[in-house]
Motif scaffolding. Structure first.
Motif, PDB file in Angstrom:
ATOM      1  N   ALA A 154     113.003 134.629 -15.304  1.00 29.84           N
ATOM      2  CA  ALA A 154     112.768 133.246 -14.893  1.00 29.84           C
ATOM      3  C   ALA A 154     114.042 132.419 -15.057  1.00 29.84           C
ATOM      4  N   ALA A 155     114.752 132.634 -16.152  1.00 27.00           N
ATOM      5  CA  ALA A 155     116.004 131.909 -16.378  1.00 27.00           C
ATOM      6  C   ALA A 155     117.032 132.264 -15.312  1.00 27.00           C
ATOM      7  N   ASP A 156     117.082 133.544 -14.928  1.00 23.89           N
ATOM      8  CA  ASP A 156     118.019 133.974 -13.892  1.00 23.89           C
ATOM      9  C   ASP A 156     117.638 133.371 -12.537  1.00 23.89           C
ATOM     10  N   ALA A 157     116.343 133.352 -12.227  1.00 28.45           N
ATOM     11  CA  ALA A 157     115.883 132.760 -10.963  1.00 28.45           C
ATOM     12  C   ALA A 157     116.210 131.267 -10.919  1.00 28.45           C
ATOM     13  N   TRP A 158     116.046 130.596 -12.039  1.00 32.44           N
ATOM     14  CA  TRP A 158     116.349 129.167 -12.087  1.00 32.44           C
ATOM     15  C   TRP A 158     117.840 128.919 -11.900  1.00 32.44           C
ATOM     16  N   ARG A 159     118.667 129.774 -12.481  1.00 34.44           N
ATOM     17  CA  ARG A 159     120.111 129.654 -12.269  1.00 34.44           C
ATOM     18  C   ARG A 159     120.461 129.861 -10.796  1.00 34.44           C
ATOM     19  N   GLN A 160     119.843 130.869 -10.178  1.00 37.40           N
ATOM     20  CA  GLN A 160     120.096 131.114  -8.760  1.00 37.40           C
ATOM     21  C   GLN A 160     119.667 129.932  -7.899  1.00 37.40           C
ATOM     22  N   ALA A 161     118.508 129.364  -8.200  1.00 37.79           N
ATOM     23  CA  ALA A 161     118.003 128.239  -7.406  1.00 37.79           C
ATOM     24  C   ALA A 161     118.957 127.058  -7.479  1.00 37.79           C
ATOM     25  N   GLN A 162     119.466 126.770  -8.670  1.00 40.03           N
ATOM     26  CA  GLN A 162     120.435 125.679  -8.807  1.00 40.03           C
ATOM     27  C   GLN A 162     121.726 125.988  -8.049  1.00 40.03           C
ATOM     28  N   ASP A 163     122.186 127.229  -8.141  1.00 40.51           N
ATOM     29  CA  ASP A 163     123.411 127.616  -7.439  1.00 40.51           C
ATOM     30  C   ASP A 163     123.233 127.466  -5.925  1.00 40.51           C
ATOM     31  N   LEU A 164     122.052 127.807  -5.417  1.00 42.49           N
ATOM     32  CA  LEU A 164     121.794 127.677  -3.985  1.00 42.49           C
ATOM     33  C   LEU A 164     121.851 126.208  -3.558  1.00 42.49           C
ATOM     34  N   ALA A 165     121.236 125.341  -4.352  1.00 42.04           N
ATOM     35  CA  ALA A 165     121.251 123.912  -4.027  1.00 42.04           C
ATOM     36  C   ALA A 165     122.676 123.381  -4.003  1.00 42.04           C
ATOM     37  N   VAL A 166     123.504 123.841  -4.948  1.00 43.37           N
ATOM     38  CA  VAL A 166     124.903 123.401  -5.011  1.00 43.37           C
ATOM     39  C   VAL A 166     125.693 123.949  -3.824  1.00 43.37           C
ATOM     40  N   THR A 167     125.494 125.218  -3.499  1.00 45.43           N
ATOM     41  CA  THR A 167     126.208 125.819  -2.374  1.00 45.43           C
ATOM     42  C   THR A 167     125.883 125.096  -1.076  1.00 45.43           C
ATOM     43  N   LEU A 168     124.608 124.782  -0.887  1.00 41.68           N
ATOM     44  CA  LEU A 168     124.209 124.047   0.311  1.00 41.68           C
ATOM     45  C   LEU A 168     124.880 122.677   0.357  1.00 41.68           C
ATOM     46  N   LEU A 169     124.827 121.967  -0.752  1.00 39.14           N
ATOM     47  CA  LEU A 169     125.386 120.621  -0.794  1.00 39.14           C
ATOM     48  C   LEU A 169     126.897 120.651  -0.597  1.00 39.14           C
ATOM     49  N   ARG A 170     127.551 121.601  -1.212  1.00 40.86           N
ATOM     50  CA  ARG A 170     129.007 121.736  -1.060  1.00 40.86           C
ATOM     51  C   ARG A 170     129.371 122.053   0.388  1.00 40.86           C
ATOM     52  N   SER A 171     128.466 122.736   1.088  1.00 39.91           N
ATOM     53  CA  SER A 171     128.694 123.080   2.488  1.00 39.91           C
ATOM     54  C   SER A 171     128.277 121.970   3.443  1.00 39.91           C
ATOM     55  N   GLY A 172     127.784 120.858   2.882  1.00 38.01           N
ATOM     56  CA  GLY A 172     127.418 119.724   3.710  1.00 38.01           C
ATOM     57  C   GLY A 172     125.972 119.699   4.155  1.00 38.01           C
ATOM     58  N   TRP A 173     125.075 120.407   3.445  1.00 33.57           N
ATOM     59  CA  TRP A 173     123.679 120.500   3.849  1.00 33.57           C
ATOM     60  C   TRP A 173     122.737 120.131   2.708  1.00 33.57           C
ATOM     61  N   VAL A 174     121.578 119.605   3.063  1.00 36.13           N
ATOM     62  CA  VAL A 174     120.447 119.409   2.156  1.00 36.13           C
ATOM     63  C   VAL A 174     119.258 120.110   2.785  1.00 36.13           C
ATOM     64  N   HIS A 175     118.573 120.942   2.035  1.00 35.90           N
ATOM     65  CA  HIS A 175     117.451 121.721   2.572  1.00 35.90           C
ATOM     66  C   HIS A 175     116.343 120.818   3.088  1.00 35.90           C
ATOM     67  N   GLY A 176     115.992 119.804   2.325  1.00 36.88           N
ATOM     68  CA  GLY A 176     114.967 118.862   2.749  1.00 36.88           C
ATOM     69  C   GLY A 176     113.557 119.213   2.346  1.00 36.88           C
ATOM     70  N   ASP A 177     113.325 120.451   1.911  1.00 37.36           N
ATOM     71  CA  ASP A 177     111.990 120.858   1.450  1.00 37.36           C
ATOM     72  C   ASP A 177     112.146 122.008   0.459  1.00 37.36           C
ATOM     73  N   LEU A 178     113.075 121.846  -0.458  1.00 42.57           N
ATOM     74  CA  LEU A 178     113.411 122.931  -1.376  1.00 42.57           C
ATOM     75  C   LEU A 178     112.417 122.981  -2.527  1.00 42.57           C
ATOM     76  N   SER A 179     111.825 124.137  -2.691  1.00 45.36           N
ATOM     77  CA  SER A 179     110.863 124.337  -3.768  1.00 45.36           C
ATOM     78  C   SER A 179     110.687 125.835  -3.963  1.00 45.36           C
ATOM     79  N   ALA A 180     109.913 126.190  -4.966  1.00 45.76           N
ATOM     80  CA  ALA A 180     109.629 127.602  -5.204  1.00 45.76           C
ATOM     81  C   ALA A 180     108.789 128.208  -4.091  1.00 45.76           C
ATOM     82  N   TRP A 181     108.200 127.386  -3.229  1.00 45.43           N
ATOM     83  CA  TRP A 181     107.456 127.892  -2.081  1.00 45.43           C
ATOM     84  C   TRP A 181     108.384 128.317  -0.951  1.00 45.43           C
ATOM     85  N   ASN A 182     109.587 127.792  -0.918  1.00 43.45           N
ATOM     86  CA  ASN A 182     110.523 128.109   0.155  1.00 43.45           C
ATOM     87  C   ASN A 182     111.696 128.957  -0.342  1.00 43.45           C
TER      88      ASN A 182
END
Length: 299
Positions: free
Chosen positions: A201-229
């Motif tokens: 769970a800790a590893d998944a949470w780290r990955q989820a945060q890294d994904l949000a940062v990578t998207l934002l750094r690339s100029g994107w916001v997912h808009g519906d980011l959650s554990a369902w997506n």
């Protein structure tokens, strides 16, 4: 800055959609992993296959051999499991908004731009496939966004048409993608559906945060980011369902949508034993992406 001679806007004034409420959050509950459905659904798919020009086009270009069954059904689209020359693939088949399908919220469309040449190709081809303009553009945006996310290093189901607008539009309401799951057709579960050890769970949470940062750094916001997506496959998270994603340099709502993503993501992983302060977390993720910790995003 954008050149108005090269782009057309399609935004809030073009669609009948509800207003934006940044305080809205979803409630998330675990569900069982879905497997391909039975014969009744397959008969329906067979009927669709005979009439849907998108499925016919996929067969014509050799991407589709046969449809196996249904992986998921939602208000926006159905996701089907299919076989092609290289094995299993997923087909996202969008519903027509005029027939009770999903109508995108204006907040996702405000400021969104499409090159004029691309816009004409998509609308012309969509009209030939019987797609209303808003649906043709919605499908184009999801396919194009998947290509952009993959280029930015974000794990997503690889789209199998495109990246050109005309190639995407040729398959109408059907978006073929790489299948994320096991060779027997069992789809990868959503993060919200899995029971994990504390370490996983800790590893998944780290990955989820890294994904949000990578998207934002690339100029994107997912808009519906959650554990369902977020799918979890072989210990790795994969981002799905991206048609509502917005660009930081286009959307005036990008900062508010990112804030909502942080709150939704944190709320949705509570079942994994993850707790954090959303205000602190949002500031940290923005800072990691090279943006100010608070306030609107700079255009």
């Amino acid at each position: 800055m954008h050149d108005d001679h090269d782009h057309d806007d399609y935004g809030a004034d073009d669609f009948d959609a509800d207003g934006f409420d940044a305080d809205v959050t979803e409630r998330f509950r675990g569900r069982k992993v879905r497997r391909p459905q039975g014969r009744a659904r397959l008969r329906d798919v067979a009927d669709d296959d005979a009439t849907d020009p998108g499925l016919a086009r996929l067969r014509e270009i050799g991407l589709l051999h046969d449809v196996v069954g249904e992986l998921k059904s939602g208000k926006e689209a159905d996701v089907l499991l299919a076989r092609g020359p290289d094995g299993l693939l997923a087909l996202k088949v969008y519903r027509d908004p005029d027939a009770g399908g999903y109508r995108p919220d204006a907040v996702y469309l405000d400021g969104r731009r499409v090159p004029r040449g691309r816009l004409k190709k998509v609308l012309d081809r969509g009209a030939r496939s019987g797609l209303p303009p808003e649906l043709a553009l919605w499908v184009l945006h999801e396919a194009s966004t998947l290509w952009a996310f993959e280029k930015a290093g974000v794990p997503v189901p690889t789209p199998l048409v495109g990246p050109g607008a005309y190639e995407i539009a040729q398959t109408g309401r059907v978006l073929p993608m790489a299948f994320i799951g096991d060779p027997d057709g069992t789809p990868a579960p959503r993060l919200a559906d899995v029971a994990l050890t504390h370490a996983d769970a800790a590893d998944a949470w780290r990955q989820a945060q890294d994904l949000a940062v990578t998207l934002l750094r690339s100029g994107w916001v997912h808009g519906d980011l959650s554990a369902w997506n977020l799918l979890r496959h072989d210990g790795r998270l994969v981002v799905i369902d991206v048609p509502q994603a917005v660009r930081v340099d286009e959307s005036p709502h990008a900062a508010a949508l990112f804030s909502r993503d942080v709150h939704s993501l944190l709320h949705s992983v509570a079942g994994l034993g993850i707790e954090d302060d959303p205000v602190r977390l949002e500031a940290e993720l923005r800072t990691r992406a090279g943006l100010p910790p608070t306030g609107p995003f700079p255009f």
